[in-house]
Design an enzyme around this catalytic site. Structure first.
Site, short mmCIF file in Angstrom:
data_model
loop_
_atom_site.label_atom_id
_atom_site.label_comp_id
_atom_site.label_asym_id
_atom_site.label_seq_id
_atom_site.Cartn_x
_atom_site.Cartn_y
_atom_site.Cartn_z
N ASP A 130 -1.33 -1.15 -0.53
CA ASP A 130 -1.69 -2.27 -1.40
C ASP A 130 -0.60 -2.62 -2.41
O ASP A 130 -0.87 -3.05 -3.52
CB ASP A 130 -3.01 -1.98 -2.16
CG ASP A 130 -4.11 -1.60 -1.20
OD1 ASP A 130 -4.14 -2.14 -0.08
OD2 ASP A 130 -4.94 -0.75 -1.57
N GLY A 136 1.39 -5.00 -2.05
CA GLY A 136 1.72 -6.43 -1.93
C GLY A 136 2.64 -6.66 -0.75
O GLY A 136 3.43 -7.61 -0.73
N HIS A 163 -4.09 -6.59 4.41
CA HIS A 163 -2.95 -7.30 3.84
C HIS A 163 -3.43 -8.65 3.32
O HIS A 163 -4.14 -9.35 4.01
CB HIS A 163 -1.88 -7.55 4.91
CG HIS A 163 -1.21 -6.32 5.39
ND1 HIS A 163 -0.17 -5.74 4.73
CD2 HIS A 163 -1.43 -5.54 6.47
CE1 HIS A 163 0.23 -4.66 5.38
NE2 HIS A 163 -0.53 -4.52 6.45
N THR A 177 -11.51 4.71 4.85
CA THR A 177 -11.97 3.31 4.85
C THR A 177 -13.16 3.10 5.80
O THR A 177 -13.74 2.02 5.80
CB THR A 177 -10.83 2.37 5.29
OG1 THR A 177 -10.41 2.80 6.60
CG2 THR A 177 -9.65 2.41 4.33
N VAL A 229 -10.25 -4.28 2.16
CA VAL A 229 -11.09 -3.90 3.31
C VAL A 229 -12.44 -3.38 2.83
O VAL A 229 -13.49 -3.77 3.36
CB VAL A 229 -10.39 -2.80 4.17
CG1 VAL A 229 -11.30 -2.33 5.29
CG2 VAL A 229 -9.09 -3.33 4.74
N THR A 279 6.62 -12.52 -8.66
CA THR A 279 6.02 -12.86 -9.96
C THR A 279 4.69 -13.60 -9.82
O THR A 279 4.23 -14.25 -10.75
CB THR A 279 7.01 -13.72 -10.77
OG1 THR A 279 7.34 -14.88 -9.97
CG2 THR A 279 8.28 -12.96 -11.12
P1 GTP Z 1 -1.91 -2.84 2.45
O1 GTP Z 1 -1.57 -2.86 3.86
O2 GTP Z 1 -3.35 -2.53 2.23
O3 GTP Z 1 -1.06 -1.94 1.64
O4 GTP Z 1 -1.76 -4.37 1.89
P2 GTP Z 1 -0.80 -5.14 0.89
O5 GTP Z 1 0.38 -4.34 0.54
O6 GTP Z 1 -0.54 -6.45 1.49
O7 GTP Z 1 -1.57 -5.32 -0.46
P3 GTP Z 1 -2.98 -6.00 -0.72
O8 GTP Z 1 -2.92 -7.34 -0.13
O9 GTP Z 1 -4.06 -5.11 -0.32
O10 GTP Z 1 -3.02 -6.07 -2.31
C1 GTP Z 1 -2.07 -6.68 -3.10
C2 GTP Z 1 -2.72 -7.79 -3.97
O11 GTP Z 1 -1.76 -8.27 -4.89
C3 GTP Z 1 -3.15 -9.00 -3.17
O12 GTP Z 1 -4.29 -9.56 -3.77
C4 GTP Z 1 -1.94 -9.96 -3.30
O13 GTP Z 1 -2.29 -11.34 -3.17
C5 GTP Z 1 -1.52 -9.68 -4.71
N1 GTP Z 1 -0.09 -9.85 -5.01
C6 GTP Z 1 0.99 -9.55 -4.24
N2 GTP Z 1 2.14 -9.76 -4.93
C7 GTP Z 1 1.77 -10.21 -6.15
C8 GTP Z 1 2.49 -10.59 -7.34
O14 GTP Z 1 3.71 -10.52 -7.42
N3 GTP Z 1 1.75 -10.97 -8.42
C9 GTP Z 1 0.39 -11.03 -8.41
N4 GTP Z 1 -0.24 -11.43 -9.51
N5 GTP Z 1 -0.32 -10.67 -7.31
C10 GTP Z 1 0.36 -10.27 -6.21
P1 IMP Z 2 -8.30 6.25 6.51
O1 IMP Z 2 -6.91 5.88 6.87
O2 IMP Z 2 -9.27 5.11 6.66
O3 IMP Z 2 -8.76 7.50 7.17
O4 IMP Z 2 -8.32 6.58 4.94
C1 IMP Z 2 -7.66 7.71 4.42
C2 IMP Z 2 -7.13 7.42 3.02
O5 IMP Z 2 -6.13 6.40 3.11
C3 IMP Z 2 -8.17 6.87 2.03
O6 IMP Z 2 -7.84 7.33 0.74
C4 IMP Z 2 -7.98 5.36 2.11
O7 IMP Z 2 -8.41 4.73 0.92
C5 IMP Z 2 -6.47 5.28 2.28
N1 IMP Z 2 -6.01 4.06 2.98
C6 IMP Z 2 -5.95 3.85 4.32
N2 IMP Z 2 -5.44 2.64 4.59
C7 IMP Z 2 -5.15 2.07 3.39
C8 IMP Z 2 -4.54 0.81 3.00
O8 IMP Z 2 -4.18 -0.03 3.81
N3 IMP Z 2 -4.42 0.61 1.68
C9 IMP Z 2 -4.79 1.53 0.76
N4 IMP Z 2 -5.33 2.72 1.06
C10 IMP Z 2 -5.51 2.98 2.37
MG MG Z 3 -4.21 -3.64 1.17
#
Ligand code: GTP
Ligand code: IMP
Ligand code: MG
Length: 340
Positions: free
Chosen positions: A13, A15, A43, A127, A253, A325
């Site tokens: 997470d 971004g 994502h 998850t 998720v 940003t």
């Molecule tokens: P994972 O595969 O779960 O790690 O996903 P991810 O890395 O894409 O991140 P995820 O989308 O779960 O969470 C990031 C959050 O931050 C989302 O709601 C994005 O829209 C938001 N986001 C990303 N970059 C920025 C930023 O620079 N500023 C702000 N305010 N929000 C951002």
């Molecule tokens: P699992 O991969 O669903 O077995 O989860 C194992 C651990 O990884 C838990 O702590 C989840 O919250 C974390 N996890 C798995 N995938 C993600 C992801 O995409 N973003 C953040 N945490 C994750």
């Molecule tokens: Mg994510």
């Protein structure tokens, strides 16, 4: 020809979705290939004012000229895959999205096992998407593969053949990882981790590209850290403090509240070392320093933000080339030309 890998530097997470969208929309790679664990990822992509949450299809889908591939190391949940093919219909993903025929399939029983296990769902904080049990089935050599099931028959291909041929033809390939360094089965905070390694080397292996062909490894860090699920978190702050700083977040998720902490220089340095980082993308700078919201020019950043960026570069030895940003792909400071 360039082959780049993007991975998360924290506990997921960071971004990545936003950074992948920005890089793919601007650089227009011929192939965007998804690596990482599977549909446990969420994502977020914000593109021209619209928001998308994705779990299987590569986040670079907004670049409609690219082929979208899912590497053999990634688990496929056919229900999630089909849903996203429909959901992203207006980007013509059908006909350009394919999974390797060797991807292991997440079956209903895997999701049930994941959710029914107190150890996984409560102690580890999984998850519940069936990824752990499906990876276990693969290790036990009883998992079904994408090439064997009817639902995926229109959507399978030989991903390494496509990716390596593209590189031979001097085309550009972008490999997107999921999760983050701290969740790696090998290098993360075991046992509070996901069911496989999440570093750049595994991302290359997931899509069948050898280490000698990788040009760039971009590691994404958020300006503060979030973590969902259990496990150690050195720089964690109280919920009250996070609220006061305006940093609450909820999972894409699972909808779970994310734990929040300060940026961890030691974790960042280790993450860059093991990933072999060549560049850092730093996101959510506006959430830590609201005065820089939507700023697109490095010179307009405050001295304090520039000092933070310098400190990250000093501690990791890796240049910060992307500063985000805001969530939309336009809210980006791109410093890549300065390191070339
Ligand atoms: P994972 O595969 O779960 O790690 O996903 P991810 O890395 O894409 O991140 P995820 O989308 O779960 O969470 C990031 C959050 O931050 C989302 O709601 C994005 O829209 C938001 N986001 C990303 N970059 C920025 C930023 O620079 N500023 C702000 N305010 N929000 C951002
Ligand atoms: P699992 O991969 O669903 O077995 O989860 C194992 C651990 O990884 C838990 O702590 C989840 O919250 C974390 N996890 C798995 N995938 C993600 C992801 O995409 N973003 C953040 N945490 C994750
Ligand atoms: Mg994510």
């Amino acid at each position: 020809m360039t082959c780049s890998i993007l991975v998360g530097g924290g506990w997921g997470d960071e971004g990545k979705g936003k950074c992948i969208t920005y890089l793919c929309y601007n650089d227009k790679p011929d192939i965007i290939a998804r690596a990482g664990v599977g549909p446990n990822a969420g994502h977020s992509v914000e593109f021209h004012g619209e928001k998308y949450a994705l779990r299987m299809i590569p986040s670079g889908f907004v670049h409609t000229g690219a082929k979208l591939l899912i590497g053999a190391g990634v688990l496929v949940d056919p229900e999630v895959f089909m849903h996203e093919i429909d959901y992203l219909n207006k980007y013509n993903v059908k006909g350009r999205t394919f999974a390797d025929y060797r991807c292991a399939i997440i079956e209903k029983k895997h999701k049930k096992q994941d959710q029914a296990s107190d150890y996984l769902s409560k102690t580890i904080g999984s998850t519940g998407t069936g990824c752990g049990p499906a990876n276990a089935a693969r290790v036990m050599r009883v998992a079904k593969l994408a090439g064997e099931i009817e639902e995926m028959s229109f959507y399978t291909t030989n991903v390494p053949a496509e990716v390596n041929r593209a590189l031979d033809e001097n085309k550009n390939v972008f490999i997107e990882g999921s999760q983050g360094f701290g969740l790696s089965l090998y290098y993360g905070t075991y046992p509070y981790v996901t069911s496989k390694d999440t570093t750049a080397s595994s991302a290359a292996s997931d899509v069948g590209v050898g280490p000698t062909r990788i040009d760039d490894v971009i590691v994404v860090f958020k300006s503060y850290i979030t973590r969902v699920g259990a496990g150690p978190f050195r720089t964690e702050m109280s919920e009250e403090k996070a609220e006061k700083m305006g940093l609450e977040e909820y999972g894409t998720v699972t909808g779970r509240r994310r734990r929040i902490g300060l940026f961890d220089m030691e974790l960042a340095a280790e993450s860059c070392m093991i990933n072999g980082a060549t560049q850092i993308a730093l996101t959510c700078v506006d959430r830590l320093y609201p005065e820089c919201e939507r700023v697109k020019d490095y010179s307009k950043l405050s001295v304090e933000i520039k000092r933070f960026v310098d400190e990250i570069e000093g501690e990791t030895g890796v240049p910060v080339t992307i500063i985000s940003t805001g969530p939309d792909l336009e809210d980006t400071i791109d410093l890549r030309d300065e390191i070339l």
